[in-house]
Design an enzyme around this catalytic site. Structure first.
Site, PDB file in Angstrom:
ATOM      1  CG  ASN A   1      -1.664   1.251   1.460  1.00 43.87           C
ATOM      2  OD1 ASN A   1      -1.777   2.070   0.549  1.00 43.87           O
ATOM      3  ND2 ASN A   1      -2.214   1.432   2.652  1.00 43.87           N
TER       4      ASN A   1
ATOM      5  CE  LYS B   1       0.180   3.418   4.829  1.00 44.78           C
ATOM      6  NZ  LYS B   1       0.258   3.542   6.260  1.00 44.78           N
TER       7      LYS B   1
ATOM      8  CG  HIS C   1      -5.464   1.632   5.588  1.00 43.72           C
ATOM      9  ND1 HIS C   1      -4.999   2.608   6.435  1.00 43.72           N
ATOM     10  CD2 HIS C   1      -4.429   0.763   5.400  1.00 43.72           C
ATOM     11  CE1 HIS C   1      -3.734   2.345   6.736  1.00 43.72           C
ATOM     12  NE2 HIS C   1      -3.368   1.228   6.117  1.00 43.72           N
TER      13      HIS C   1
ATOM     14  CD  GLU D   1      -2.688   5.384   6.980  1.00 45.64           C
ATOM     15  OE1 GLU D   1      -2.778   5.497   5.750  1.00 45.64           O
ATOM     16  OE2 GLU D   1      -1.696   4.886   7.558  1.00 45.64           O
TER      17      GLU D   1
ATOM     18  CD  GLU E   1      -3.201  -2.973   7.465  1.00 48.78           C
ATOM     19  OE1 GLU E   1      -2.097  -3.195   6.972  1.00 48.78           O
ATOM     20  OE2 GLU E   1      -3.820  -1.920   7.275  1.00 48.78           O
TER      21      GLU E   1
ATOM     22  N   GLY F   1       3.001   1.628  10.780  1.00 50.73           N
ATOM     23  CA  GLY F   1       3.990   2.694  10.641  1.00 50.73           C
ATOM     24  C   GLY F   1       4.759   3.013  11.913  1.00 50.73           C
TER      25      GLY F   1
ATOM     26  CB  SER G   1       5.627  -2.605  11.871  1.00 48.02           C
ATOM     27  OG  SER G   1       5.271  -1.261  12.175  1.00 48.02           O
TER      28      SER G   1
HETATM   29  C1  PEP Z   1      -0.400  -0.050   6.330  1.00 45.02           C
HETATM   30  O1  PEP Z   1      -0.432   1.148   6.178  1.00 45.02           O
HETATM   31  O2  PEP Z   1      -1.358  -0.751   5.969  1.00 45.02           O
HETATM   32  C2  PEP Z   1       0.773  -0.647   6.950  1.00 45.02           C
HETATM   33  C3  PEP Z   1       0.687  -1.886   7.322  1.00 45.02           C
HETATM   34  O3  PEP Z   1       1.856   0.173   7.104  1.00 45.02           O
HETATM   35  P1  PEP Z   1       3.297  -0.257   7.679  1.00 45.02           P
HETATM   36  O4  PEP Z   1       3.691  -1.544   7.003  1.00 45.02           O
HETATM   37  O5  PEP Z   1       4.206   0.865   7.341  1.00 45.02           O
HETATM   38  O6  PEP Z   1       3.130  -0.451   9.148  1.00 45.02           O
END
Ligand code: PEP
Length: 247
Positions: free
Chosen positions: A8, A10, A94, A96, A164, A170, A210
């Site tokens: 992703n 973003k 997601h 966000e 998630e 992040g 992460s």
């Molecule tokens: C995400 O934004 O879906 C995500 C998993 O980000 P990251 O891998 O950077 O934690």
């Protein structure tokens, strides 16, 4: 079950990133394996990215869609518009989107249905906040999100779920391997109660939060983890290829 490695991007990238699928394939040449590779770029490059992936065995997905087919929704894209670019997947709900843009479970369910009608595969995201985990409510929260976000017509192949945990996105933090296994098992259990074992056992459940080359091997080895949704580490093809190599 195949493993889905999904990046992703973003709101990152520009048209010079059209080079990235070829870069990825230089680093990870094995095509048509049991691994599906998916890149989810910003909407402005969906169509060009589909073209850039021609012959690369890499799928393209969007990061959101609207639940309506058309109308006065300034700034939005319908699932049909996304499908018209040649994209095959769309991320929905997601954290966000849920936190910043007000996507709630009902809207996520409506968007998921719209994506399915447009023949896109929705990747529906669920996950608890730090406070919810610390209060021992992770399973309850994820169960509620699943019940509200997944439409009734799941057939095993018409959606993907991504667990998630919001606090892991992040941040460099991840749940313990045992905690990931527990929630994935819980998700499978909720799906089994609702849709029956035949359908539930076919639904891919990804882990996201992460994921990086250093922890991918352990996470992807878990029984109920059928891939990863990757943010930061999916921006660089070197780390994405390293994660795919761990499958
Ligand atoms: C995400 O934004 O879906 C995500 C998993 O980000 P990251 O891998 O950077 O934690």
């Amino acid at each position: 079950m195949k493993t889905l490695i999904a990046a992703n991007w973003k709101m990152h990238g520009n048209l010079s990133w059209l080079q990235k699928p070829a870069d990825f394939r230089r680093l990870f040449p094995a095509k048509n394996t049991n691994i599906d590779i998916l890149l989810c770029p910003p909407a402005h490059m969906l169509q060009a990215m589909v073209r850039a992936c021609d012959g690369q065995d890499i799928a393209i997905g969007a990061q959101n869609c609207h639940d309506q087919i058309k109308g006065a929704f300034t700034g939005e894209l319908s699932a049909d518009m996304i499908a018209e670019t040649g994209a095959k997947y769309v991320i929905i709900g997601h954290s966000e989107r849920r936190a910043i843009f007000g996507d709630n479970d009902a809207w996520v369910a409506a968007k998921t249905s719209a994506a399915q009608k447009a023949c896109l595969k929705p990747i529906v995201c669920v996950g608890e906040s730090r406070e919810e985990r610390e209060a021992g409510k992770a399973e309850e929260v994820v169960g509620t999100q699943l019940a509200g976000s997944i439409p009734a017509n799941a057939d095993g192949e018409n959606l993907v779920i991504a667990y998630e945990p919001v606090w892991a996105i992040g941040t460099g933090l991840t749940p313990t391997i045992e905690d990931i296994a527990t929630i994935h098992d819980h998700i499978r259990g909720c799906l089994t109660i609702r849709f029956g074992n035949k359908i539930a056992s076919k639904i891919q459940i990804l882990y996201g939060g992460s994921v990086k080359p250093e922890n991918a091997i352990e996470i992807l080895a878990l029984k109920d983890v059928a891939g990863a949704l990757i943010g930061g580490a999916g921006l660089e093809m070197q780390s994405l290829a390293a994660i795919a190599s761990e499958v």
